[in-house]
Design a protein around this motif. Structure first.
Motif, short mmCIF file in Angstrom:
data_model
loop_
_atom_site.label_atom_id
_atom_site.label_comp_id
_atom_site.label_asym_id
_atom_site.label_seq_id
_atom_site.Cartn_x
_atom_site.Cartn_y
_atom_site.Cartn_z
N VAL A 73 6.18 20.12 5.37
CA VAL A 73 6.97 19.29 4.45
C VAL A 73 7.92 20.12 3.60
CG1 VAL A 73 6.85 17.79 2.41
CG2 VAL A 73 5.40 17.33 4.39
N SER A 74 7.42 21.19 3.03
CA SER A 74 8.26 22.01 2.14
C SER A 74 9.50 22.53 2.86
CB SER A 74 7.46 23.18 1.57
OG SER A 74 6.44 22.71 0.71
N GLY A 75 9.32 23.04 4.08
CA GLY A 75 10.45 23.54 4.85
C GLY A 75 11.41 22.44 5.22
N LEU A 76 10.89 21.29 5.57
CA LEU A 76 11.75 20.15 5.92
C LEU A 76 12.63 19.76 4.74
CD1 LEU A 76 12.39 17.83 7.98
CD2 LEU A 76 10.65 16.51 6.79
N ASP A 88 4.98 9.90 -7.32
CA ASP A 88 6.32 10.18 -7.84
C ASP A 88 6.29 10.79 -9.23
OD1 ASP A 88 9.05 10.32 -7.91
OD2 ASP A 88 9.36 8.19 -8.35
N GLU A 89 7.17 11.77 -9.41
CA GLU A 89 7.36 12.40 -10.72
C GLU A 89 8.86 12.47 -10.98
OE1 GLU A 89 4.95 15.85 -11.71
OE2 GLU A 89 3.79 15.55 -9.87
N PRO A 90 9.43 11.43 -11.60
CA PRO A 90 10.89 11.35 -11.78
C PRO A 90 11.50 12.52 -12.53
CG PRO A 90 9.88 9.22 -12.20
CD PRO A 90 8.76 10.21 -12.07
N GLY A 91 10.72 13.22 -13.33
CA GLY A 91 11.28 14.33 -14.11
C GLY A 91 11.47 15.60 -13.31
N LEU A 92 10.97 15.67 -12.09
CA LEU A 92 11.10 16.87 -11.28
C LEU A 92 12.50 17.01 -10.71
CD1 LEU A 92 7.79 16.82 -9.17
CD2 LEU A 92 8.32 18.32 -11.10
N PRO A 93 12.94 18.25 -10.44
CA PRO A 93 14.15 18.44 -9.65
C PRO A 93 13.99 17.77 -8.30
CG PRO A 93 13.40 20.52 -10.59
CD PRO A 93 12.30 19.52 -10.83
N LEU A 94 15.09 17.40 -7.67
CA LEU A 94 15.01 16.59 -6.46
C LEU A 94 14.19 17.25 -5.35
CD1 LEU A 94 15.83 14.01 -5.01
CD2 LEU A 94 17.83 15.23 -4.13
N GLN A 95 14.34 18.55 -5.15
CA GLN A 95 13.60 19.19 -4.07
C GLN A 95 12.09 19.03 -4.26
OE1 GLN A 95 14.92 23.09 -2.95
NE2 GLN A 95 13.11 23.51 -1.72
N ASP A 96 11.63 19.25 -5.48
CA ASP A 96 10.20 19.10 -5.76
C ASP A 96 9.77 17.63 -5.69
OD1 ASP A 96 10.02 21.83 -6.17
OD2 ASP A 96 10.38 21.67 -8.32
N ARG A 114 0.84 -1.21 0.00
CA ARG A 114 0.00 0.00 0.00
C ARG A 114 0.87 1.25 0.00
NH1 ARG A 114 -4.17 -0.43 4.61
NH2 ARG A 114 -4.63 -2.34 3.44
N MET A 115 1.96 1.23 0.76
CA MET A 115 2.86 2.38 0.77
C MET A 115 3.52 2.57 -0.60
SD MET A 115 6.45 3.08 2.74
CE MET A 115 5.91 2.79 4.42
N ALA A 116 3.96 1.46 -1.20
CA ALA A 116 4.59 1.55 -2.52
C ALA A 116 3.63 2.14 -3.55
CB ALA A 116 5.06 0.17 -2.96
N GLU A 117 2.38 1.71 -3.49
CA GLU A 117 1.38 2.25 -4.43
C GLU A 117 1.21 3.75 -4.23
OE1 GLU A 117 -2.07 -0.09 -3.62
OE2 GLU A 117 -1.26 -1.90 -4.56
N ALA A 118 1.20 4.20 -2.98
CA ALA A 118 1.04 5.63 -2.71
C ALA A 118 2.25 6.42 -3.22
CB ALA A 118 0.87 5.86 -1.20
N LEU A 119 3.45 5.89 -3.01
CA LEU A 119 4.66 6.58 -3.47
C LEU A 119 4.75 6.58 -4.99
CD1 LEU A 119 7.27 5.29 -0.86
CD2 LEU A 119 6.11 7.51 -0.90
N GLU A 120 4.44 5.45 -5.60
CA GLU A 120 4.51 5.35 -7.06
C GLU A 120 3.49 6.27 -7.73
OE1 GLU A 120 3.99 1.19 -7.64
OE2 GLU A 120 6.00 0.68 -6.91
N THR A 155 9.52 16.52 -2.15
CA THR A 155 8.34 17.12 -1.51
C THR A 155 7.08 16.31 -1.79
OG1 THR A 155 9.33 19.34 -1.62
CG2 THR A 155 6.94 19.21 -1.34
N VAL A 156 6.88 15.92 -3.03
CA VAL A 156 5.67 15.14 -3.34
C VAL A 156 5.76 13.75 -2.73
CG1 VAL A 156 5.12 16.46 -5.44
CG2 VAL A 156 6.52 14.39 -5.62
N LEU A 157 6.95 13.16 -2.73
CA LEU A 157 7.11 11.85 -2.10
C LEU A 157 6.90 11.94 -0.59
CD1 LEU A 157 10.19 10.42 -4.04
CD2 LEU A 157 7.84 9.57 -4.14
#
Length: 204
Positions: A190-193, A85-93, A76-82, A96-98
């Protein structure tokens, strides 16, 4: 002669079909309501209206049930992360979504998450558990490694960098689950973290 009364069929919460899935669903309800110590294959069988021996066809003992329940959590966690996930984003972004996806999972599945991380799983489940962990923590590690290749973050062991990221995210999730933060406040943090993970705390 008066006709014999017709007996009503016994009402049971489970009649046929996928007993394994029914047991896991019932076990998760018990986990949420009462904790893992209250889980009993015999009690689950009674609740589902099957013989006390029936669960043994799927789970040899309580530990096997807990292992399977932990694997449900990892799936269930993997499904939520997948899904997030947006692999094309810069790492910070991307982080953040992950992070928000992980936080949402943790808040919605607090008892299951505790079982996934705290339970000592038997050797029979080790291979399945390793594969499940790779789908979750491994996905984060691959995101870190990809960012290193692009020069977005420092070189070093991706596993160690992922540990830093993962512990920060799990710490925030724990604060939310235990009521130290509201869900809204945790999500807003999350964004600040992620920003501080990327750039540190030193003044620039």
């Amino acid at each position: 002669m008066a006709p014999m009364p017709v007996e009503k069929p016994e009402t049971r919460p489970y009649h046929h079909g996928d007993l394994r899935s029914a047991l896991l669903a019932a076990a998760e309800r018990t986990l949420r309501d009462k904790g893992s110590a209250s889980l009993s294959l015999r009690e689950l069988a009674r609740d589902l209206g099957v013989s006390h021996a029936a669960p043994g066809r799927h789970f040899k003992d309580k530990q096997a049930l807990l292992n399977a329940l932990a694997l449900v959590g990892y799936d269930r966690m993997a499904e939520a992360l997948e899904a997030a996930d947006e692999p094309g984003l810069p790492l910070q972004d991307r982080l953040t979504v992950l992070a928000r996806a992980y936080l949402g999972f943790a808040i919605d599945n607090a008892e299951l998450l505790e079982l996934m991380y705290a339970r000592k799983h038997e050797p029979d489940a080790a291979e399945q558990m390793a594969a499940a962990i790779d789908r979750t923590v491994g996905a984060l590690e691959r995101a870190v490694a990809a960012a290193q290749q692009r020069g977005e973050i420092v070189d070093g062991d991706p596993e160690q960098l992922t540990l830093v990221v993962g512990t920060a995210l799990h710490g925030l999730a724990s604060l939310a689950v235990t009521g130290k933060f509201t869900t809204e406040a945790a999500m807003a943090a999350v964004s600040g973290l992620v920003h501080h993970l990327m750039y540190g705390l030193k003044p620039r």
